[in-house]
Scaffold this motif. Structure first.
Motif, short mmCIF file in Angstrom:
data_model
loop_
_atom_site.label_atom_id
_atom_site.label_comp_id
_atom_site.label_asym_id
_atom_site.label_seq_id
_atom_site.Cartn_x
_atom_site.Cartn_y
_atom_site.Cartn_z
N GLY A 290 0.80 -1.22 0.00
CA GLY A 290 0.00 0.00 0.00
C GLY A 290 0.83 1.26 0.00
N SER A 291 2.15 1.11 -0.22
CA SER A 291 3.04 2.27 -0.20
C SER A 291 4.23 2.00 -1.11
CB SER A 291 3.54 2.54 1.22
OG SER A 291 4.36 1.45 1.65
N VAL A 292 5.01 3.04 -1.34
CA VAL A 292 6.24 2.87 -2.13
C VAL A 292 7.17 1.88 -1.44
CG1 VAL A 292 8.34 4.03 -2.92
CG2 VAL A 292 6.12 5.15 -3.19
N TRP A 293 7.25 1.96 -0.13
CA TRP A 293 8.11 1.03 0.61
C TRP A 293 7.64 -0.42 0.43
CZ3 TRP A 293 12.76 2.12 2.11
CH2 TRP A 293 13.10 3.43 2.41
N GLY A 294 6.34 -0.62 0.33
CA GLY A 294 5.82 -1.97 0.10
C GLY A 294 6.25 -2.51 -1.26
N ILE A 295 6.20 -1.65 -2.28
CA ILE A 295 6.63 -2.06 -3.62
C ILE A 295 8.14 -2.35 -3.61
CG2 ILE A 295 6.87 -1.34 -6.02
CD1 ILE A 295 3.99 -1.89 -5.20
N LEU A 296 8.91 -1.49 -2.94
CA LEU A 296 10.36 -1.72 -2.86
C LEU A 296 10.66 -3.03 -2.14
CD1 LEU A 296 11.70 1.87 -2.01
CD2 LEU A 296 11.68 0.71 -4.23
N ALA A 297 9.89 -3.34 -1.11
CA ALA A 297 10.12 -4.59 -0.38
C ALA A 297 9.85 -5.80 -1.27
CB ALA A 297 9.22 -4.63 0.86
N ALA A 298 8.84 -5.68 -2.14
CA ALA A 298 8.53 -6.79 -3.05
C ALA A 298 9.68 -7.06 -4.01
CB ALA A 298 7.26 -6.47 -3.84
N GLN A 299 10.48 -6.02 -4.30
CA GLN A 299 11.61 -6.19 -5.23
C GLN A 299 12.67 -7.15 -4.69
OE1 GLN A 299 9.91 -5.02 -7.67
NE2 GLN A 299 11.51 -3.77 -8.60
N ILE A 300 12.67 -7.38 -3.39
CA ILE A 300 13.63 -8.32 -2.80
C ILE A 300 13.45 -9.71 -3.40
CG2 ILE A 300 14.31 -9.47 -0.65
CD1 ILE A 300 13.48 -6.88 0.82
N LEU A 301 12.21 -10.06 -3.74
CA LEU A 301 11.93 -11.39 -4.30
C LEU A 301 12.48 -11.58 -5.70
CD1 LEU A 301 8.31 -11.99 -2.98
CD2 LEU A 301 10.38 -13.25 -2.37
N GLN A 302 13.06 -10.51 -6.27
CA GLN A 302 13.75 -10.65 -7.56
C GLN A 302 14.87 -11.68 -7.45
OE1 GLN A 302 12.70 -8.98 -10.17
NE2 GLN A 302 14.35 -8.62 -11.62
N MET A 303 15.43 -11.83 -6.25
CA MET A 303 16.51 -12.78 -6.02
C MET A 303 16.09 -14.20 -6.35
SD MET A 303 18.46 -13.57 -2.40
CE MET A 303 18.99 -11.87 -2.23
N PHE A 304 14.86 -14.55 -6.03
CA PHE A 304 14.41 -15.92 -6.22
C PHE A 304 13.53 -16.11 -7.46
CE2 PHE A 304 14.78 -15.04 -1.64
CZ PHE A 304 15.84 -15.88 -1.35
#
Length: 381
Positions: A290-304
């Motif tokens: 629900g925020s920019v930080w939430g979208i940025l956190a989802a980017q962590i899953l780029q690793m897997f």
């Protein structure tokens, strides 16, 4: 300079070009007055052209002789550089759309040749670590994305063609630096035994995995091409886009650099299935953010997700194909990136214009789930 070092430069140059082209296509075309639907049509149309071109180039490269990977890559890189020069001249809007679409087509067509180069050198006994080279590519992608995000926020999307021009010139230079000992031309022979059977019959699991990859990459392309709108829905801007793309690229590095070790313990098919499940998890996270930080956190899953996919798909084509089909296999797997772009960008543009970001993310998640299921089915064949 060693072949391995030169190949790392080649991957770095290619992914900088990919970043400037694919990573900022929406930012640039929106600045030029195109709607999300029109952007989807442009990327899809030229994606179809690339999907036709890639297997044809792969078959030529498989024959060896003067149609090797390097001569073809030089031609494509030179055409890309010329295209970038024309874009910098700021032509009319319609011409701009055609030129940028053609640029994306050329970038897509280069990918199987860049990947096949590593196996070309390895077949000659020259040590080339694809995973670490691809990691350098991700690092270069991250740096350029961060810089471009700041520049477009301050100067506008019109800066993108200059970035494309610089990246294309660097890539052409790195192609020229690559040593090339052409493989001997392969003699034509009458098909015998299994060679008489069609591709689908000879490689059923591979063909199912192509479908899985296309859907996973449709999700990936929707959430990358329209990431600026996804961020905008939670209050973000193009500077946040640069950070988000760069963060995702940095997350790829541990997997890329360590992939040779990962590949010793897991089959490429299993890794693609794991990547599919990670794409699903990323889609769920996007929906919940629900925020920019939430979208940025989802980017962590780029690793897997994409990091595993990018390396495992190259190894999967190499493991699955007979010797005489290896570059064709690379081209077919690269084709799924193009097909995913066609499907994702076209459907994504229409859904975004008609229904908004929430429905767009739900549709993207559905594609990821279907792709993950098909990857699991392929593993059982």
């Amino acid at each position: 300079m060693s072949v391995n070092a030169r190949y790392r430069l080649l991957q770095g140059g290619y992914w900088m070009l990919f970043c400037a082209g694919y990573g900022y296509v929406t930012v640039f075309l929106l600045a030029e007055g195109f709607s999300a639907g029109a952007i989807g049509v442009i990327t899809a149309l030229f994606g179809i052209f690339a999907a036709v071109l890639q297997p044809w180039l792969g078959r030529l490269a498989d024959r060896g002789g003067r149609f090797g990977w390097k001569p073809m890559l030089l031609v494509l890189a030179a055409l890309g550089l010329g295209d970038a020069v024309l874009l910098c001249l700021r032509p009319p809007q319609a011409v701009t759309g055609v030129l940028f679409g053609a640029l994306l087509m050329l970038i897509s067509a280069m990918m199987p040749l860049v990947n096949a180069a590593s196996f070309h050198y390895r077949s000659q006994g020259k040590p080339v670590d694809f995973g670490s080279a691809r990691g350098v590519g991700s690092l270069c992608y991250a740096v350029l994305s961060l810089v471009l995000g700041q520049l477009t926020a301050r100067l506008g999307g019109g800066i993108v063609p200059l970035a494309v021009l610089g990246a294309a010139a660097l890539f052409l230079l790195f192609v020229l630096l690559m040593p090339c000992e052409p493989a001997p031309a392969k003699p034509k022979a009458e098909p015998k035994g299994d060679r008489r059977r069609g591709f689908l019959v000879r490689y059923p699991a591979f063909c199912v995995m192509l479908g899985a990859s296309t859907l996973m990459l449709a999700f990936h392309n929707i959430t990358n091409t329209y990431l600026i709108q996804i961020l905008g829905a939670v209050g973000g801007d193009s500077a946040d886009l640069g950070v988000a793309i760069a963060l995702a690229a940095v997350m790829e590095l541990p997997v890329m650099f360590g992939f040779s070790r990962i590949a010793r313990r897991w089959s490429a098919g299993s890794l693609l299935t794991i990547a599919g499940m990670a794409f699903v998890a990323k889609g769920v996270w996007y929906l919940m953010a629900g925020s920019v930080w939430g979208i940025l956190a989802a980017q962590i899953l780029q690793m897997f997700s994409f990091a595993l996919f990018a390396s495992a798909s190259v190894y999967y084509a190499e493991e699955s194909m007979e010797e005489q089909d290896k570059v064709t296999g690379q081209a077919c797997m690269s084709c799924t990136i193009t097909a995913g772009a066609v499907l994702g960008n076209l459907v994504g543009g229409w859904v975004l214009d008609a229904c908004g970001v929430g429905i767009l993310l739900a549709v993207a998640l559905g594609m990821a789930v279907t792709g993950a299921v098909l990857a699991g089915v392929s593993e059982k064949l």
